[in-house]
Design an enzyme around this catalytic site. Structure first.
Site, mmCIF file in Angstrom:
data_model
loop_
_atom_site.group_PDB
_atom_site.id
_atom_site.type_symbol
_atom_site.label_atom_id
_atom_site.label_comp_id
_atom_site.label_asym_id
_atom_site.label_seq_id
_atom_site.Cartn_x
_atom_site.Cartn_y
_atom_site.Cartn_z
ATOM 1 N N ARG A 163 49.386 -21.228 31.486
ATOM 2 C CA ARG A 163 50.781 -20.739 31.485
ATOM 3 C C ARG A 163 50.822 -19.221 31.687
ATOM 4 N NH1 ARG A 163 51.437 -25.502 31.386
ATOM 5 N NH2 ARG A 163 53.132 -26.665 30.401
ATOM 6 N N SER A 237 58.931 -26.814 27.135
ATOM 7 C CA SER A 237 58.161 -26.257 26.012
ATOM 8 C C SER A 237 58.631 -24.848 25.708
ATOM 9 C CB SER A 237 56.681 -26.181 26.372
ATOM 10 O OG SER A 237 56.193 -27.447 26.678
ATOM 11 N N GLU A 333 56.804 -19.221 25.094
ATOM 12 C CA GLU A 333 56.477 -19.431 26.504
ATOM 13 C C GLU A 333 57.599 -19.002 27.433
ATOM 14 O OE1 GLU A 333 56.718 -22.030 29.633
ATOM 15 O OE2 GLU A 333 55.611 -23.511 28.477
HETATM 16 N N1 EPU Z 1 52.697 -33.926 19.456
HETATM 17 C C1 EPU Z 1 53.113 -34.198 18.172
HETATM 18 N N2 EPU Z 1 54.434 -33.951 17.874
HETATM 19 C C2 EPU Z 1 55.315 -33.485 18.789
HETATM 20 C C3 EPU Z 1 54.874 -33.191 20.086
HETATM 21 C C4 EPU Z 1 53.549 -33.422 20.402
HETATM 22 O O1 EPU Z 1 52.351 -34.623 17.318
HETATM 23 O O2 EPU Z 1 56.493 -33.325 18.432
HETATM 24 C C5 EPU Z 1 51.298 -34.251 19.798
HETATM 25 C C6 EPU Z 1 51.269 -35.509 20.674
HETATM 26 O O3 EPU Z 1 51.168 -36.648 19.915
HETATM 27 C C7 EPU Z 1 50.046 -35.296 21.533
HETATM 28 C C8 EPU Z 1 49.911 -33.789 21.625
HETATM 29 O O4 EPU Z 1 50.762 -33.239 20.620
HETATM 30 O O5 EPU Z 1 48.913 -35.797 20.930
HETATM 31 C C9 EPU Z 1 50.303 -33.272 22.991
HETATM 32 O O6 EPU Z 1 51.649 -33.654 23.270
HETATM 33 P P1 EPU Z 1 52.214 -33.791 24.771
HETATM 34 O O7 EPU Z 1 51.335 -34.667 25.573
HETATM 35 O O8 EPU Z 1 53.643 -34.155 24.665
HETATM 36 O O9 EPU Z 1 52.033 -32.363 25.375
HETATM 37 P P2 EPU Z 1 52.246 -30.887 24.806
HETATM 38 O O10 EPU Z 1 50.918 -30.273 24.581
HETATM 39 O O11 EPU Z 1 53.194 -30.898 23.655
HETATM 40 C C10 EPU Z 1 52.108 -29.786 27.152
HETATM 41 C C11 EPU Z 1 52.923 -28.874 28.008
HETATM 42 C C12 EPU Z 1 54.119 -29.614 28.592
HETATM 43 C C13 EPU Z 1 53.586 -30.758 29.439
HETATM 44 C C14 EPU Z 1 52.730 -31.663 28.544
HETATM 45 C C15 EPU Z 1 52.045 -32.751 29.317
HETATM 46 C C16 EPU Z 1 52.598 -26.655 27.065
HETATM 47 C C17 EPU Z 1 53.212 -25.514 26.341
HETATM 48 N N3 EPU Z 1 53.375 -27.731 27.249
HETATM 49 O O12 EPU Z 1 52.932 -30.173 26.051
HETATM 50 O O13 EPU Z 1 54.802 -28.732 29.463
HETATM 51 O O14 EPU Z 1 54.639 -31.508 30.021
HETATM 52 O O15 EPU Z 1 51.681 -30.883 27.925
HETATM 53 O O16 EPU Z 1 51.030 -32.203 30.090
HETATM 54 O O17 EPU Z 1 51.450 -26.560 27.469
HETATM 55 C C18 EPU Z 1 56.628 -27.232 29.715
HETATM 56 O O18 EPU Z 1 55.801 -26.358 29.946
HETATM 57 O O19 EPU Z 1 57.854 -26.994 29.697
HETATM 58 C C19 EPU Z 1 56.178 -28.574 29.393
HETATM 59 C C20 EPU Z 1 57.010 -29.547 29.049
#
Ligand code: EPU
Length: 337
Positions: A163, A237, A333
């Site tokens: 990012r 995010s 972010e």
């Molecule tokens: N999780 C939780 N609780 C929550 C959210 C997430 O426990 O409320 C846990 C999930 O269970 C999972 C882990 O966190 O094990 C990762 O969650 P998720 O796959 O939803 O991805 P993220 O790390 O929360 C990142 C990106 C997203 C992108 C997703 C999928 C960042 C800051 N965000 O989110 O990007 O869509 O991975 O690749 O890196 C964005 O940048 O706007 C965005 C949505």
């Protein structure tokens, strides 16, 4: 060319805040930029907006606001294996992803349904579901607001990180991105390692997925977790996933054995900010007219009547709480204006 009546940016930011811009200038071409620079309309203090999907407006915009609406799809080079295509910076991101998917040109399919425009994509090296634009990026063309020159940036000059890029650091607020070129594959390699993609394909009985199948799966996952900005204002995010030391991670794990993580290096590990925020009890919490999304705690939402300041205050409360509970500083972010 100027619109000197204050213009509402309600439809130009995905939080849906009714912020006013004093002077809005829609940019349709590189010539528009050059002409307005020569006429001394554009300068270093000018601000830039694309799809408005990564900006938190906390006050009206008094500076000249340039809106990127440069369109265009140009094939730059082609071999039997690859195709290099440059897209205008103002093109809608998801539209160009679907265009590539429908042509069976692989590389962007995991980035389906990300809001925003092409010109913003390199600034924060957009990423999702195991893919980042740095994986297919070739070069970009950008207009320097200080010199009035168009410059080409190759991959290494962009200094991409998680990012992150040159344009969020030394090059911040200095460039208007007019074109971005990607190298896509005519023999796409499918990337279904991340999260639920494989599970969705299995559910559908798809054993030999195409990039269209992958794109459809990503769209399904995003729609199930992330709020549609047209329905509930948000910026995706709000925080970055923090990178912490392995020893710090092991300490947290003692009390929270369910903590998720992604490896970064031998000494560091990335933890999901959404998980931390959920554990701290913020998921689904409503504070005034804003809140934390009930399905993904990394996303802050505007329930309709909220303001950018309310979001900023909520974000600061979350940061303070996560620091106290986990000794982790969450980095915001989105860009706060
Ligand atoms: N999780 C939780 N609780 C929550 C959210 C997430 O426990 O409320 C846990 C999930 O269970 C999972 C882990 O966190 O094990 C990762 O969650 P998720 O796959 O939803 O991805 P993220 O790390 O929360 C990142 C990106 C997203 C992108 C997703 C999928 C960042 C800051 N965000 O989110 O990007 O869509 O991975 O690749 O890196 C964005 O940048 O706007 C965005 C949505």
């Amino acid at each position: 060319m100027f619109n000197n009546n204050f213009t509402s940016l309600k439809n130009f930011n995905t939080f849906g805040f009714d912020i006013q811009a004093k002077n809005l200038l829609v940019i349709k071409s590189e010539t528009d930029l050059i002409d307005n620079f020569k006429a001394e309309n554009i300068n270093l203090s000018s601000k830039i907006i694309g799809g408005g999907s990564n900006i938190l407006f906390t006050h009206n915009v008094d500076e000249l606001l340039l809106k990127n609406e440069i369109e265009g799809i140009n094939i730059i080079a082609e071999t039997d294996e690859t195709i290099d295509i440059a897209f205008g910076g103002g093109e809608n991101w998801h539209k160009i992803v679907l265009y590539c998917v429908n042509n069976n040109w692989g590389g962007l399919e995991n980035l389906s349904l990300i809001p925003g425009c092409v010109g913003a994509s390199p600034i924060q090296n957009i990423g999702a579901y195991g893919s980042e634009i740095k994986d297919t990026f070739q070069w970009l063309k950008a207009f320097n607001l200080k010199t009035g020159e168009l410059e080409i940036f190759n991959h290494s000059q962009c200094n991409f990180g998680y990012r992150d890029s040159y344009f969020k650091n030394e090059g911040k607020n200095l460039y208007f991105i007019t074109q971005v070129c990607f190298r896509l594959s005519k023999n796409p390699k499918i990337n279904v390692q991340y999260g639920d993609i494989q599970a969705i394909l299995d559910q559908k009985g798809i054993t030999h997925p195409t990039i269209k199948n992958v794109s459809d799966a990503v769209i399904e996952i995003r729609q199930s977790k992330l709020p549609d900005p047209a329905v509930l204002g948000n910026c995706g995010s709000f925080f970055k996933n923090p990178v912490i030391s392995l020893s710090h991670f092991e300490k947290i794990k003692e009390n929270h054995p369910s903590i998720k993580s992604f490896p970064v290096s031998e000494t560091e590990i990335k933890v999901p900010a959404g998980w931390l925020i959920e554990q701290a009890g913020w998921k689904g919490k409503k504070v005034g007219n804003v809140g934390v999304h009930e399905k993904q705690a990394l996303v802050l939402v505007n329930y309709g009547q909220g303001t950018g300041l309310e979001i900023k205050i909520l974000a600061e409360s979350i940061q303070k709480d996560i620091l106290e509970k986990f000794t982790i500083s969450l980095e915001i972010e989105v860009n706060i204006w």
